[in-house]
Design an enzyme around this catalytic site. Structure first.
Site, PDB file in Angstrom:
ATOM      1  N   GLY A   1       0.835  -1.195   0.000  1.00 39.15           N
ATOM      2  CA  GLY A   1       0.000   0.000   0.000  1.00 39.15           C
ATOM      3  C   GLY A   1       0.869   1.244   0.000  1.00 39.15           C
ATOM      4  O   GLY A   1       2.008   1.219   0.478  1.00 39.15           O
ATOM      5  N   TYR A   2       0.308   2.332  -0.520  1.00 38.96           N
ATOM      6  CA  TYR A   2       1.071   3.577  -0.679  1.00 38.96           C
ATOM      7  C   TYR A   2       0.526   4.660   0.235  1.00 38.96           C
ATOM      8  O   TYR A   2      -0.679   4.904   0.280  1.00 38.96           O
ATOM      9  CB  TYR A   2       1.055   4.015  -2.150  1.00 38.96           C
ATOM     10  CG  TYR A   2       1.871   3.056  -2.968  1.00 38.96           C
ATOM     11  CD1 TYR A   2       3.219   3.278  -3.159  1.00 38.96           C
ATOM     12  CD2 TYR A   2       1.323   1.880  -3.450  1.00 38.96           C
ATOM     13  CE1 TYR A   2       4.003   2.367  -3.832  1.00 38.96           C
ATOM     14  CE2 TYR A   2       2.093   0.962  -4.128  1.00 38.96           C
ATOM     15  CZ  TYR A   2       3.431   1.210  -4.313  1.00 38.96           C
ATOM     16  OH  TYR A   2       4.203   0.288  -4.971  1.00 38.96           O
TER      17      TYR A   2
END
Length: 163
Positions: free
Chosen positions: A34-35
């Site tokens: 995830g970012y």
């Protein structure tokens, strides 16, 4: 500890994969990623759970040579930050296997909205070594300099047209 900025360089080339190779000598790692940063941010801040490992990664630049720094996280630290990646996540299996010359491939097979995308990357010790590399026949089109195939872009924009 005396470290140079070059100690944190990632030099890699990236290719699409149409037909999977034999993976008998490869190991599989399940990855959730995830970012924390948006696509237009100048740096990339990523959380990754790879099997039991949890890592925070800072990347900057794009293309074949980028700066990269990794920090191992405790599960509680990862869990505290993970909700901030909502809407910017991906799932993939990574197959890591040997290539001639002591190199190794990292073949990513994406799941969910990014399926059936398959991308293989090879890391190198130098840009000269990367430029000399002759990809095996199972490697497809090179996308090293195609920003549409960066994971942070993929999680926000989806598959490039034609995939």
């Amino acid at each position: 500890m005396n470290t140079k900025s070059s100690d944190f360089l990632e030099i890699e080339r990236k290719f699409l994969v149409e037909e999977l190779p034999v993976l008998a000598d490869a190991i599989r790692v399940s990855i959730s990623q995830g970012y924390l940063t948006e696509t237009e941010d100048s740096v990339e801040l990523r959380l990754r759970r790879a099997d039991d490992a949890r890592i925070l990664t800072l990347k900057s630049g794009w293309g074949m040579t980028r700066k990269e720094r990794n920090v191992a996280l405790e599960p509680a630290q990862f869990d505290l930050l993970w909700p901030e990646t909502e809407g910017r996540r991906l799932q993939k299996d990574r197959w890591i296997g040997p290539l001639p010359g002591g190199l190794r491939f990292e073949l990513d097979i994406y799941h969910g909205a990014l399926a059936p995308l398959r991308v293989v990357e090879v890391e190198f010790a130098s840009e000269q070594e990367a430029r000399r590399f002759v990809p095996p026949a199972w490697f497809g089109a090179e996308v090293t300099d195609d920003a549409r195939y960066g994971n942070r872009v993929l999680v926000t924009a989806g598959l490039p047209e034609g995939e």
